[in-house]
Design an enzyme around this catalytic site. Structure first.
Site, PDB file in Angstrom:
ATOM      1  N   ASP A 132       6.637  -3.412 -12.943  1.00  0.00           N
ATOM      2  CA  ASP A 132       6.833  -2.840 -11.433  1.00  0.00           C
ATOM      3  C   ASP A 132       5.887  -3.234 -10.633  1.00  0.00           C
ATOM      4  O   ASP A 132       5.755  -3.172  -9.596  1.00  0.00           O
ATOM      5  CB  ASP A 132       6.183  -1.279 -11.630  1.00  0.00           C
ATOM      6  CG  ASP A 132       7.645  -0.219 -12.492  1.00  0.00           C
ATOM      7  OD1 ASP A 132       8.308  -0.888 -12.668  1.00  0.00           O
ATOM      8  OD2 ASP A 132       6.799   0.692 -12.708  1.00  0.00           O
ATOM      9  N   ASN A 181       3.307   1.681  -3.628  1.00  0.00           N
ATOM     10  CA  ASN A 181       2.679   2.566  -4.529  1.00  0.00           C
ATOM     11  C   ASN A 181       1.196   3.078  -3.963  1.00  0.00           C
ATOM     12  O   ASN A 181       1.225   4.749  -4.050  1.00  0.00           O
ATOM     13  CB  ASN A 181       2.041   1.323  -5.347  1.00  0.00           C
ATOM     14  CG  ASN A 181       3.457   2.004  -6.433  1.00  0.00           C
ATOM     15  OD1 ASN A 181       4.012   2.365  -6.814  1.00  0.00           O
ATOM     16  ND2 ASN A 181       2.932   1.495  -7.735  1.00  0.00           N
ATOM     17  N   THR A 204       2.640   7.554 -10.346  1.00  0.00           N
ATOM     18  CA  THR A 204       2.730   7.277 -11.963  1.00  0.00           C
ATOM     19  C   THR A 204       1.713   6.884 -12.091  1.00  0.00           C
ATOM     20  O   THR A 204       2.161   5.738 -13.078  1.00  0.00           O
ATOM     21  CB  THR A 204       4.325   7.638 -12.378  1.00  0.00           C
ATOM     22  OG1 THR A 204       4.710   6.679 -11.890  1.00  0.00           O
ATOM     23  CG2 THR A 204       4.846   8.604 -11.948  1.00  0.00           C
ATOM     24  N   ALA A 205       1.324   5.275 -11.373  1.00  0.00           N
ATOM     25  CA  ALA A 205       0.826   4.596 -11.185  1.00  0.00           C
ATOM     26  C   ALA A 205      -0.721   4.891 -11.067  1.00  0.00           C
ATOM     27  O   ALA A 205      -1.213   6.392 -12.205  1.00  0.00           O
ATOM     28  CB  ALA A 205       0.904   3.658 -10.193  1.00  0.00           C
ATOM     29  N   ALA A 242     -13.522   8.865 -10.108  1.00  0.00           N
ATOM     30  CA  ALA A 242     -15.093   8.720 -10.679  1.00  0.00           C
ATOM     31  C   ALA A 242     -15.364   9.154  -9.881  1.00  0.00           C
ATOM     32  O   ALA A 242     -16.801   9.355  -9.028  1.00  0.00           O
ATOM     33  CB  ALA A 242     -15.727   7.742 -11.199  1.00  0.00           C
TER      34      ALA A 242
END
Length: 295
Positions: free
Chosen positions: A78, A151, A192-193, A216
């Protein structure tokens, strides 16, 4: 009788996977057999011929985005597909991803399916999915290279000691102020990455939305948010080091914290080739290993 014109293919690949000579030769043989015109990215050509000693004949070499083609072929994972998409840019050439790695949502054609897939392109037995792209603008420093992401766009701290503060607005309205290690704006393609790894939602392609997910966060009340892809996001950053990283599909660059970022939908989409009969949820189940024993 109308004679079909000769098809032109542009081939891209990564330069750190040595075990690909058989696949390259298979693709070239399939294309040459059908009298296609074949172009190859210069860096990939040099990697194959100089480092891997793979015989590559009958191809035209190009550098950068100086090419035109009917199809682009990405050989790798990818990550290679994302780089290919950045090279194709606004040309909107359909991209076929040949998976030379392990996990691939974009590069989902396995080496054993190359011959069948290439043959299908010549008889129009395939589908094309259009994927939205995020465009990044700054009011100060210019971004180097390709200012778009298929992405995700990630705003990240540079040091290990302290969080950064990110002020976010959507369409001119204040959203919130994030105190976190970073913030990820993801397309459905990128959901989905990186975004998924920090708790972001999986977004089905074609739903025309983006997501914002904190990395975080300092507060447990901070949750991912999904919004229309037509929205305009503005971000300003405060950092003790007075700079931060912006990463577009993993390509990172340092910016000063006086820079305001504007993120919006790019004026074009990336065209992704899929085999006829490909089903997104079937692929999702396989890649995510849903339904398999967890012990």
């Amino acid at each position: 009788m109308t004679t079909r014109r000769k098809l032109r293919f542009a081939i891209f690949g990564n330069t750190y996977q040595p075990k690909k000579s058989v696949s390259v030769q298979k693709i070239l043989a399939c294309l040459m057999e059908r009298k296609a015109e074949v172009l190859m990215e210069k860096a990939f050509y040099q990697f194959l011929t100089d480092e891997q000693q793979v015989p590559v004949e009958g191809v035209c070499i190009f550098d950068g985005d100086d090419f035109e083609a009917d199809f682009a072929i990405s050989m790798g994972g990818d990550g290679t597909f994302l780089r290919t998409a950045s090279m194709v840019g606004q040309k909107e050439i359909p991209i076929l991803g040949i998976n030379m790695g392990r996990l691939g949502f974009l590069a989902d054609i396995h080496a054993g399916d190359i011959e069948h897939t290439i043959a299908a392109l010549f008889i129009d037995d395939y589908s094309v999915e259009t994927r939205s792209v995020i465009q990044v603008e700054t009011n100060g420093e210019s971004l180097q290279g390709y200012p778009c992401a298929l992405n995700d766009v990630a705003i990240l701290k540079r040091d290990n000691a302290s969080m950064i503060t990110i002020h976010a607005t959507i369409n001119g309205e204040t959203l919130t102020t994030y105190q976190a290690d970073g913030l990820i704006m993801s397309t459905p393609t990128g959901s989905t990455a990186y975004s998924l790894s920090v708790g972001g939602p999986i977004i089905v392609p074609g739903t025309h939305v983006y997501s914002l997910t904190a990395v975080a966060p300092h507060s447990l009340n901070v949750r991912p948010i999904v919004f229309s892809e037509d929205s305009v996001i503005e971000l300003t950053v405060e950092s003790r080091s007075h700079n931060f990283l912006v990463a577009l599909d993993g390509r990172s660059e340092k910016l000063s914290d006086t820079t305001r970022l504007t993120l919006r939908k790019a004026p074009y989409r990336v065209q992704v080739i899929k085999r006829s009969g490909t089903r997104y949820f079937k692929t999702l189940r396989e890649k995510m290993m849903w339904g398999l024993p967890t012990f």
